[in-house]
Design an enzyme around this catalytic site. Sequence first.
Site, PDB file in Angstrom:
ATOM      1  N   ASP A 163       1.660 -10.512  48.255  1.00 33.28           N
ATOM      2  CA  ASP A 163       3.117 -11.300  47.079  1.00 33.28           C
ATOM      3  C   ASP A 163       2.821 -12.895  47.761  1.00 33.28           C
ATOM      4  OD1 ASP A 163       4.861  -8.609  46.728  1.00 33.28           O
ATOM      5  OD2 ASP A 163       3.449  -8.793  48.094  1.00 33.28           O
ATOM      6  N   GLU A 174       8.867  -1.996  33.529  1.00 32.04           N
ATOM      7  CA  GLU A 174       9.529  -2.249  34.677  1.00 32.04           C
ATOM      8  C   GLU A 174      10.571  -3.440  34.489  1.00 32.04           C
ATOM      9  OE1 GLU A 174       7.055  -4.004  37.789  1.00 32.04           O
ATOM     10  OE2 GLU A 174       5.535  -2.139  37.792  1.00 32.04           O
ATOM     11  N   HIS A 233       6.431  -3.322  50.572  1.00 29.04           N
ATOM     12  CA  HIS A 233       5.539  -4.618  50.656  1.00 29.04           C
ATOM     13  C   HIS A 233       7.051  -5.920  51.317  1.00 29.04           C
ATOM     14  CE1 HIS A 233       2.948  -5.299  46.816  1.00 29.04           C
ATOM     15  NE2 HIS A 233       3.282  -4.192  46.989  1.00 29.04           N
ATOM     16  N   HIS A 250       5.099  -9.395  38.374  1.00 23.32           N
ATOM     17  CA  HIS A 250       3.813  -8.553  38.952  1.00 23.32           C
ATOM     18  C   HIS A 250       2.839  -7.860  38.025  1.00 23.32           C
ATOM     19  CE1 HIS A 250       4.069  -3.909  40.401  1.00 23.32           C
ATOM     20  NE2 HIS A 250       3.400  -4.534  40.681  1.00 23.32           N
ATOM     21  N   ASP A 307       4.392 -10.569  43.364  1.00 21.59           N
ATOM     22  CA  ASP A 307       3.733 -10.062  43.829  1.00 21.59           C
ATOM     23  C   ASP A 307       1.885  -9.982  42.870  1.00 21.59           C
ATOM     24  OD1 ASP A 307       1.322  -7.861  44.704  1.00 21.59           O
ATOM     25  OD2 ASP A 307       2.961  -6.106  43.409  1.00 21.59           O
ATOM     26  N   GLU A 342       9.434  -4.543  40.648  1.00 22.32           N
ATOM     27  CA  GLU A 342       8.890  -3.032  39.930  1.00 22.32           C
ATOM     28  C   GLU A 342      10.272  -2.185  39.944  1.00 22.32           C
ATOM     29  OE1 GLU A 342       6.630   0.391  42.440  1.00 22.32           O
ATOM     30  OE2 GLU A 342       5.232  -1.534  42.269  1.00 22.32           O
ATOM     31  N   TYR A 397       5.235   3.466  31.698  1.00 25.49           N
ATOM     32  CA  TYR A 397       4.684   2.592  32.823  1.00 25.49           C
ATOM     33  C   TYR A 397       6.053   1.524  32.458  1.00 25.49           C
ATOM     34  CZ  TYR A 397       4.159   1.403  37.461  1.00 25.49           C
ATOM     35  OH  TYR A 397       4.559   0.593  38.474  1.00 25.49           O
TER      36      TYR A 397
END
Length: 311
Positions: free
Chosen positions: A234, A100, A274, A155, A189, A60, A98
């Site tokens: 995670d 990452e 997290h 993720h 994650d 992220e 979106y």
Amino acid sequence: MEVPCLLPVLLLLLLCPAGAPFRICAFNAQRFAQGKADKPSVMDILVKILSRCDISVLQEVMDAKGKAVTALMTTLNRFDGSGPYHNLTSPLLGRGNYQERYVFIYRNQKIRILDSYIYKDNHPDRPDVFAREPFIARFSVPIKELPELVLIPQHTMPSKAESEIDALYDVSLDIQARWRTEDMMFLGDFNADCGYVAKKRWGQIRLRQKPGFHWLIGDKADTTVRENTRCAYDRIVVHGERCFSAVVPGSAQPFDFPKEFGLSEAEALEISDHYPVEVELNAACWGLQPARPAGLLLLALAILSGSVYGI
């Protein structure tokens, strides 16, 4: 007094004991970008977390221009002299607006990157299953019985967690075909709990059911910062008997950084919602054989007292 030729070897063993654990960590840094990099209090805790690990995998990371990662690396290298730390950063991955990055951060004196690639998400039976394709890296590590290790961070998209975790099995087959290795670690994650993966579905998830995959972070773990949640989002999963044999028993766990650094929940949430997850591997230091600490201590005392080689 003449210093014996054995003394440098002894000092090396004392400073870098063979068999010292080698720690690998994964951390969802929750929308890490320039805004967080500009906060000294956030960066202070982040570098304290990262300095505990020989390899860290951040997820992220929403750093479009790469400036936040550069600032993090500069701060980390100033904070911790056990580096230097280097990084390997993926392109922006994801759909639409979106996107990452995955970022590997590692101690360059111990570790070399041998190769890396982005998984081609075009399996004929399950095309375009990943919201963010895995960015896979192969490392040379200072572990006598495990000289190379492949790391696969992931993720998942929460609403697609089941299918993405299942498809990581296809990724493992792709890695074995490409690099002829079975020693690999999936980490990150996975959103593998609390409504995103139904308990009844675990039996159909190949990464969970196929032989040879060892889930080191269990279903009862809590990897969330908020006190009102308890979810094992995670995970760390290893494959390959050499890799699994290198794991220090009981070392795979979430790292409760708010407790470790005395943070309130609100302060911790400035960093992430997290916990990092981590695991230790038994590592020989630059290929040295394990040495008994008591024996080293006795040898050190002998040298200092002048009883070795008639000093």
